[in-house]
Motif scaffolding. Structure first.
Motif, PDB file in Angstrom:
ATOM      1  N   LYS A   1     -18.809 127.534 -11.879  1.00  0.00           N
ATOM      2  CA  LYS A   1     -20.200 127.889 -12.133  1.00  0.00           C
ATOM      3  C   LYS A   1     -20.256 129.327 -12.620  1.00  0.00           C
ATOM      4  CE  LYS A   1     -24.658 128.087  -9.685  1.00  0.00           C
ATOM      5  NZ  LYS A   1     -25.313 127.891  -8.364  1.00  0.00           N
ATOM      6  N   GLU A   2     -21.084 129.564 -13.591  1.00  0.00           N
ATOM      7  CA  GLU A   2     -21.210 130.926 -14.116  1.00  0.00           C
ATOM      8  C   GLU A   2     -21.602 131.872 -12.983  1.00  0.00           C
ATOM      9  OE1 GLU A   2     -22.858 132.979 -18.201  1.00  0.00           O
ATOM     10  OE2 GLU A   2     -23.948 131.270 -17.372  1.00  0.00           O
ATOM     11  N   GLY A   3     -20.747 132.859 -12.718  1.00  0.00           N
ATOM     12  CA  GLY A   3     -21.000 133.821 -11.658  1.00  0.00           C
ATOM     13  C   GLY A   3     -20.471 133.424 -10.298  1.00  0.00           C
ATOM     14  N   ALA A   4     -19.843 132.226 -10.194  1.00  0.00           N
ATOM     15  CA  ALA A   4     -19.375 131.781  -8.873  1.00  0.00           C
ATOM     16  C   ALA A   4     -18.106 130.934  -8.947  1.00  0.00           C
ATOM     17  CB  ALA A   4     -20.479 130.997  -8.171  1.00  0.00           C
ATOM     18  N   THR A   5     -17.417 130.924 -10.068  1.00  0.00           N
ATOM     19  CA  THR A   5     -16.233 130.086 -10.199  1.00  0.00           C
ATOM     20  C   THR A   5     -15.139 130.568  -9.243  1.00  0.00           C
ATOM     21  OG1 THR A   5     -16.736 129.550 -12.505  1.00  0.00           O
ATOM     22  CG2 THR A   5     -14.454 129.256 -11.782  1.00  0.00           C
ATOM     23  N   GLY A   6     -14.706 129.662  -8.382  1.00  0.00           N
ATOM     24  CA  GLY A   6     -13.723 129.989  -7.356  1.00  0.00           C
ATOM     25  C   GLY A   6     -14.252 129.845  -5.941  1.00  0.00           C
ATOM     26  N   ASP A   7     -15.572 129.719  -5.789  1.00  0.00           N
ATOM     27  CA  ASP A   7     -16.146 129.470  -4.467  1.00  0.00           C
ATOM     28  C   ASP A   7     -15.630 128.141  -3.909  1.00  0.00           C
ATOM     29  OD1 ASP A   7     -17.648 131.726  -4.921  1.00  0.00           O
ATOM     30  OD2 ASP A   7     -19.595 130.712  -4.890  1.00  0.00           O
ATOM     31  N   PHE A   8     -15.488 128.056  -2.582  1.00  0.00           N
ATOM     32  CA  PHE A   8     -15.348 126.770  -1.906  1.00  0.00           C
ATOM     33  C   PHE A   8     -16.748 126.193  -1.730  1.00  0.00           C
ATOM     34  CE2 PHE A   8     -11.338 128.262   0.389  1.00  0.00           C
ATOM     35  CZ  PHE A   8     -10.505 127.277  -0.126  1.00  0.00           C
ATOM     36  N   ILE A   9     -16.914 124.902  -2.010  1.00  0.00           N
ATOM     37  CA  ILE A   9     -18.102 124.174  -1.601  1.00  0.00           C
ATOM     38  C   ILE A   9     -17.614 123.043  -0.701  1.00  0.00           C
ATOM     39  CG2 ILE A   9     -20.203 122.957  -2.291  1.00  0.00           C
ATOM     40  CD1 ILE A   9     -20.121 125.748  -3.388  1.00  0.00           C
ATOM     41  N   LEU A  10     -17.998 123.085   0.555  1.00  0.00           N
ATOM     42  CA  LEU A  10     -17.577 122.086   1.539  1.00  0.00           C
ATOM     43  C   LEU A  10     -18.709 121.088   1.710  1.00  0.00           C
ATOM     44  CD1 LEU A  10     -16.097 124.667   4.049  1.00  0.00           C
ATOM     45  CD2 LEU A  10     -14.864 123.422   2.264  1.00  0.00           C
ATOM     46  N   LEU A  11     -18.444 119.844   1.319  1.00  0.00           N
ATOM     47  CA  LEU A  11     -19.505 118.846   1.214  1.00  0.00           C
ATOM     48  C   LEU A  11     -19.445 117.778   2.301  1.00  0.00           C
ATOM     49  CD1 LEU A  11     -19.099 118.754  -2.599  1.00  0.00           C
ATOM     50  CD2 LEU A  11     -21.300 119.190  -1.510  1.00  0.00           C
TER      51      LEU A  11
ATOM     52  N   PRO B   1     -20.293 122.739   9.864  1.00  0.00           N
ATOM     53  CA  PRO B   1     -20.463 121.525   9.071  1.00  0.00           C
ATOM     54  C   PRO B   1     -21.861 121.450   8.480  1.00  0.00           C
ATOM     55  CG  PRO B   1     -20.497 121.021  11.424  1.00  0.00           C
ATOM     56  CD  PRO B   1     -20.109 122.453  11.299  1.00  0.00           C
ATOM     57  N   GLY B   2     -21.955 120.904   7.273  1.00  0.00           N
ATOM     58  CA  GLY B   2     -23.248 120.790   6.619  1.00  0.00           C
ATOM     59  C   GLY B   2     -23.138 119.954   5.354  1.00  0.00           C
ATOM     60  N   ARG B   3     -24.270 119.705   4.755  1.00  0.00           N
ATOM     61  CA  ARG B   3     -24.293 118.887   3.538  1.00  0.00           C
ATOM     62  C   ARG B   3     -23.593 119.582   2.378  1.00  0.00           C
ATOM     63  NH1 ARG B   3     -27.889 118.296  -0.811  1.00  0.00           N
ATOM     64  NH2 ARG B   3     -27.892 116.194  -1.714  1.00  0.00           N
ATOM     65  N   SER B   4     -23.781 120.900   2.252  1.00  0.00           N
ATOM     66  CA  SER B   4     -23.154 121.676   1.183  1.00  0.00           C
ATOM     67  C   SER B   4     -23.031 123.122   1.654  1.00  0.00           C
ATOM     68  CB  SER B   4     -23.987 121.593  -0.102  1.00  0.00           C
ATOM     69  OG  SER B   4     -23.401 122.341  -1.138  1.00  0.00           O
ATOM     70  N   VAL B   5     -21.829 123.504   2.060  1.00  0.00           N
ATOM     71  CA  VAL B   5     -21.585 124.831   2.628  1.00  0.00           C
ATOM     72  C   VAL B   5     -20.726 125.637   1.667  1.00  0.00           C
ATOM     73  CG1 VAL B   5     -20.556 126.101   4.554  1.00  0.00           C
ATOM     74  CG2 VAL B   5     -21.768 123.947   4.982  1.00  0.00           C
ATOM     75  N   VAL B   6     -21.175 126.853   1.358  1.00  0.00           N
ATOM     76  CA  VAL B   6     -20.497 127.703   0.383  1.00  0.00           C
ATOM     77  C   VAL B   6     -19.662 128.764   1.093  1.00  0.00           C
ATOM     78  CG1 VAL B   6     -20.809 129.316  -1.541  1.00  0.00           C
ATOM     79  CG2 VAL B   6     -22.366 127.369  -1.277  1.00  0.00           C
ATOM     80  N   ALA B   7     -18.424 128.950   0.617  1.00  0.00           N
ATOM     81  CA  ALA B   7     -17.590 130.074   1.041  1.00  0.00           C
ATOM     82  C   ALA B   7     -17.215 130.831  -0.230  1.00  0.00           C
ATOM     83  CB  ALA B   7     -16.343 129.584   1.766  1.00  0.00           C
ATOM     84  N   LYS B   8     -17.702 132.049  -0.342  1.00  0.00           N
ATOM     85  CA  LYS B   8     -17.597 132.813  -1.581  1.00  0.00           C
ATOM     86  C   LYS B   8     -16.151 133.124  -1.974  1.00  0.00           C
ATOM     87  CE  LYS B   8     -22.009 133.341  -2.544  1.00  0.00           C
ATOM     88  NZ  LYS B   8     -22.596 132.790  -3.785  1.00  0.00           N
ATOM     89  N   ARG B   9     -15.933 133.178  -3.244  1.00  0.00           N
ATOM     90  CA  ARG B   9     -14.632 133.562  -3.798  1.00  0.00           C
ATOM     91  C   ARG B   9     -14.319 135.010  -3.436  1.00  0.00           C
ATOM     92  NH1 ARG B   9     -16.628 134.079 -10.155  1.00  0.00           N
ATOM     93  NH2 ARG B   9     -17.992 135.860  -9.794  1.00  0.00           N
ATOM     94  N   PHE B  10     -13.022 135.341  -3.477  1.00  0.00           N
ATOM     95  CA  PHE B  10     -12.603 136.712  -3.189  1.00  0.00           C
ATOM     96  C   PHE B  10     -12.849 137.637  -4.376  1.00  0.00           C
ATOM     97  CE2 PHE B  10      -9.054 134.580  -0.515  1.00  0.00           C
ATOM     98  CZ  PHE B  10      -9.962 134.268   0.481  1.00  0.00           C
ATOM     99  N   ILE B  11     -12.513 137.140  -5.584  1.00  0.00           N
ATOM    100  CA  ILE B  11     -12.630 137.945  -6.805  1.00  0.00           C
ATOM    101  C   ILE B  11     -13.085 137.064  -7.958  1.00  0.00           C
ATOM    102  CG2 ILE B  11     -10.843 139.620  -6.138  1.00  0.00           C
ATOM    103  CD1 ILE B  11      -8.929 138.067  -8.023  1.00  0.00           C
TER     104      ILE B  11
END
Length: 222
Positions: free
Chosen positions: A126-136, A150-160
């Motif tokens: 995604k523009e501006g977020a490529t590399g994030d984990f999305i846990l679905l 746990p959740g429907r869509s949980v984001v863990a931000k990328r490092f760089i």
């Protein structure tokens, strides 16, 4: 004795290469969508994936008015997945959204129902977020010592940020081995975690409305 040495030399030189070749699976053969099925919400699962998405010039081209995905028929545990992608900015391609958003999902259990989006882990593209984990769908992962909620869509931000300019090809490498998950982009580590609550599953290429091309999807069993 001479023949024995020659045979030994052959084994040392060629057998490891043959073993490596056999452990790597080209999920995309460059010609068609064999080994994949397609899904979109209105009409459901399409065993003939070409009814929804196309292959052109040795690329998988995801575009059009129907949000959906390609799902691999095979499941994997302990692997290294390599995917090459680029945003398709050709104005002649039909799109449903102006937002550059997609993703590569993995560890999608074989018994999880098709939906937008199924259970698994997503490498966010995604523009501006490529590399994030999305846990679905309640998938969890331990990141920096803490287990995600746990959740429907949980984001863990990328490092760089390791993305290349729009229109250029990017290389994603996802490694899942013995309870460790690592996401790399263009040779740089962008995210990692341990103890995923899913240990095996399929590979999924997302189309969220903005045209995107894939020219390599290969997996090496570890």
């Amino acid at each position: 004795m001479k023949n024995t040495y020659l045979l030994l030399a052959f084994v040392l030189l060629f057998v490891p290469n043959l073993t490596n070749a056999q452990s790597t699976i080209e999920l995309f053969n460059g010609e068609d969508l064999d080994g994949w099925y397609a899904y979109e919400k209105e009409t459901g699962k399409h065993d003939n994936a070409a009814e929804i998405f196309q292959v052109d010039h040795q690329m998988i081209r995801l575009y059009g008015n129907k949000v959906g995905y390609l799902m691999s028929e095979q499941s994997f545990q302990n692997f290294q997945l390599t995917v090459e992608f680029r945003w398709n900015t050709d104005s002649t391609f039909t799109k449903k959204s102006t937002k550059k958003n997609s993703g590569i999902m993995y560890l999608v259990p074989s018994d999880t129902p098709d939906m937008l989006w199924p259970k698994g882990i997503q490498f966010q593209v995604k523009e501006g977020a490529t590399g994030d984990f999305i846990l679905l769908q309640d998938v969890t992962l331990r990141i920096n010592g803490a287990v995600t909620e746990p959740g429907r869509s949980v984001v863990a931000k990328r490092f760089i940020d390791a993305t290349r300019p729009i229109g250029e090809w990017n290389t994603i490498v996802i490694t899942v081995q013995n309870g460790k998950v690592k996401q790399e982009l263009n040779g740089k580590l962008v995210n990692e975690g341990i103890e995923p609550s899913v240990s095996g599953g399929r590979v999924l290429l997302q189309y969220e409305g903005y045209p995107i091309d894939f020219r390599k999807v290969a997996i090496e069993k570890l």
